[in-house]
Write a protein that holds these residues in place. Structure first.
Motif, PDB file in Angstrom:
ATOM      1  N   ARG A  37      -0.532  -6.389  36.017  1.00 16.14           N
ATOM      2  CA  ARG A  37      -1.925  -6.147  35.675  1.00 16.14           C
ATOM      3  C   ARG A  37      -2.224  -6.366  34.197  1.00 16.14           C
ATOM      4  O   ARG A  37      -3.230  -7.001  33.857  1.00 16.14           O
ATOM      5  N   PRO A  38      -1.384  -5.865  33.264  1.00 21.50           N
ATOM      6  CA  PRO A  38      -1.688  -6.135  31.843  1.00 21.50           C
ATOM      7  C   PRO A  38      -1.720  -7.630  31.527  1.00 21.50           C
ATOM      8  O   PRO A  38      -2.524  -8.069  30.705  1.00 21.50           O
ATOM      9  N   ARG A  59      -2.586 -10.058  33.644  1.00 15.58           N
ATOM     10  CA  ARG A  59      -3.831 -10.585  34.187  1.00 15.58           C
ATOM     11  C   ARG A  59      -5.006 -10.189  33.305  1.00 15.58           C
ATOM     12  O   ARG A  59      -5.933 -10.977  33.096  1.00 15.58           O
ATOM     13  N   ASP A  60      -4.990  -8.942  32.807  1.00 12.35           N
ATOM     14  CA  ASP A  60      -6.078  -8.484  31.940  1.00 12.35           C
ATOM     15  C   ASP A  60      -6.162  -9.328  30.681  1.00 12.35           C
ATOM     16  O   ASP A  60      -7.253  -9.721  30.258  1.00 12.35           O
ATOM     17  N   ARG A  61      -5.018  -9.607  30.065  1.00 11.75           N
ATOM     18  CA  ARG A  61      -5.028 -10.398  28.826  1.00 11.75           C
ATOM     19  C   ARG A  61      -5.541 -11.808  29.096  1.00 11.75           C
ATOM     20  O   ARG A  61      -6.288 -12.369  28.284  1.00 11.75           O
ATOM     21  N   ALA A  86      -7.602 -12.725  31.527  1.00  9.78           N
ATOM     22  CA  ALA A  86      -9.037 -12.647  31.806  1.00  9.78           C
ATOM     23  C   ALA A  86      -9.829 -12.413  30.533  1.00  9.78           C
ATOM     24  O   ALA A  86     -10.909 -12.990  30.341  1.00  9.78           O
ATOM     25  N   GLU A  87      -9.302 -11.591  29.640  1.00  8.07           N
ATOM     26  CA  GLU A  87      -9.982 -11.343  28.365  1.00  8.07           C
ATOM     27  C   GLU A  87     -10.054 -12.613  27.538  1.00  8.07           C
ATOM     28  O   GLU A  87     -11.104 -12.922  26.948  1.00  8.07           O
ATOM     29  N   SER A  90     -13.216  -9.347  34.917  1.00 11.58           N
ATOM     30  CA  SER A  90     -13.003  -8.318  33.896  1.00 11.58           C
ATOM     31  C   SER A  90     -12.368  -7.104  34.550  1.00 11.58           C
ATOM     32  O   SER A  90     -12.325  -6.988  35.774  1.00 11.58           O
ATOM     33  N   ASP A  91     -11.883  -6.205  33.713  1.00  6.35           N
ATOM     34  CA  ASP A  91     -11.267  -4.982  34.212  1.00  6.35           C
ATOM     35  C   ASP A  91     -11.403  -3.906  33.150  1.00  6.35           C
ATOM     36  O   ASP A  91     -11.520  -4.208  31.957  1.00  6.35           O
ATOM     37  N   GLY A 115      -9.309  -2.249  31.851  1.00  8.81           N
ATOM     38  CA  GLY A 115      -8.237  -2.324  30.863  1.00  8.81           C
ATOM     39  C   GLY A 115      -8.659  -2.957  29.549  1.00  8.81           C
ATOM     40  O   GLY A 115      -8.099  -2.658  28.498  1.00  8.81           O
ATOM     41  N   PHE A 116      -9.675  -3.847  29.588  1.00  6.10           N
ATOM     42  CA  PHE A 116     -10.162  -4.436  28.333  1.00  6.10           C
ATOM     43  C   PHE A 116     -11.680  -4.426  28.230  1.00  6.10           C
ATOM     44  O   PHE A 116     -12.225  -4.704  27.176  1.00  6.10           O
TER      45      PHE A 116
END
Length: 208
Positions: free
Chosen positions: A13-14, A16-18, A20-21, A50-51, A53-54
């Motif tokens: 997940r981290p 994927r978050d990075r 996507a950001e 987005s999520d 997480g960011f």
């Protein structure tokens, strides 16, 4: 979800978050049309995921940092996300959405429908319900409560699919370009999870 899948999700997940950001920041920097999914993956190539997480949608500073300024976003989409947001934070999310959308921009929201007349559906989707993810549901929206929240933030309200207080289903011709909603009469497929699990309360907010 078994233990192996849980561990994999926590590790991936981290990453994927990075990713996507980075995509969102790059699109904003390059001046490309911003069509953002709040709290989810992008359903189509021209959308941006987005999520939390960011992207904390309650924080105006985060919006400014990620999209670069007010009146920059064309579309927002949130499928089965708003029921996970505490009620006292809903006005903050919608106020930020209104501020950062362009005039004529839209936010499309789909959530479980509190007027669905099937009691098994309600037992599955109500806060603390027995359905998948319902242990984190914070409220059960109806056409009246979701419309009031959008109107309170300044949006013009355009319902797409909903049950009324008498349990009657309604559907309008909601425009596809405002975002794909899988859990809907138009696109969903009934499954064995619970009765009418493929249906949602679907409402658009339009910035005048």
């Amino acid at each position: 979800m078994d233990l192996r899948r849980k561990i994999s999700e926590l590790l991936l997940r981290p990453l994927r978050d990075r990713a996507a950001e980075r995509r969102l920041r790059r699109a904003a920097r390059d001046g490309r049309p911003l069509k953002i999914v709040l709290g989810g993956a992008a359903p189509e190539p021209d959308w941006l995921g987005s999520d939390i997480g960011f992207f904390d949608a309650t924080d105006p500073a985060v919006w400014a940092d990620l999209v670069g300024g007010e009146n920059r976003v064309e579309r927002l989409l949130a499928e089965h996300v708003f029921e996970h947001i505490p009620p006292d934070l809903i006005p903050k999310v919608l106020a930020n959405a209104y501020r950062y959308l362009k005039p004529g921009g839209t936010i499309r929201i789909a959530v479980p429908d509190g007027h669905n007349p099937d009691p098994d559906y309600i037992r599955n989707v109500e806060p603390g319900g027995i359905g998948p993810g319902a242990d984190d549901h914070k409220q059960l929206f109806t056409i009246e409560s979701l419309s009031a929240a959008l109107a309170g933030a300044g949006f013009e309200v355009e319902p797409g699919e909903w049950f009324d207080a008498g349990g009657r289903f309604h559907e309008e011709a909601w425009p596809a370009e405002r975002g794909h909603i899988h859990r809907s009469r138009r696109h969903g497929t009934p499954d064995k999870s619970f009765p009418s699990s493929h249906l949602s309360l679907l409402v658009d907010g339009v910035k005048g």
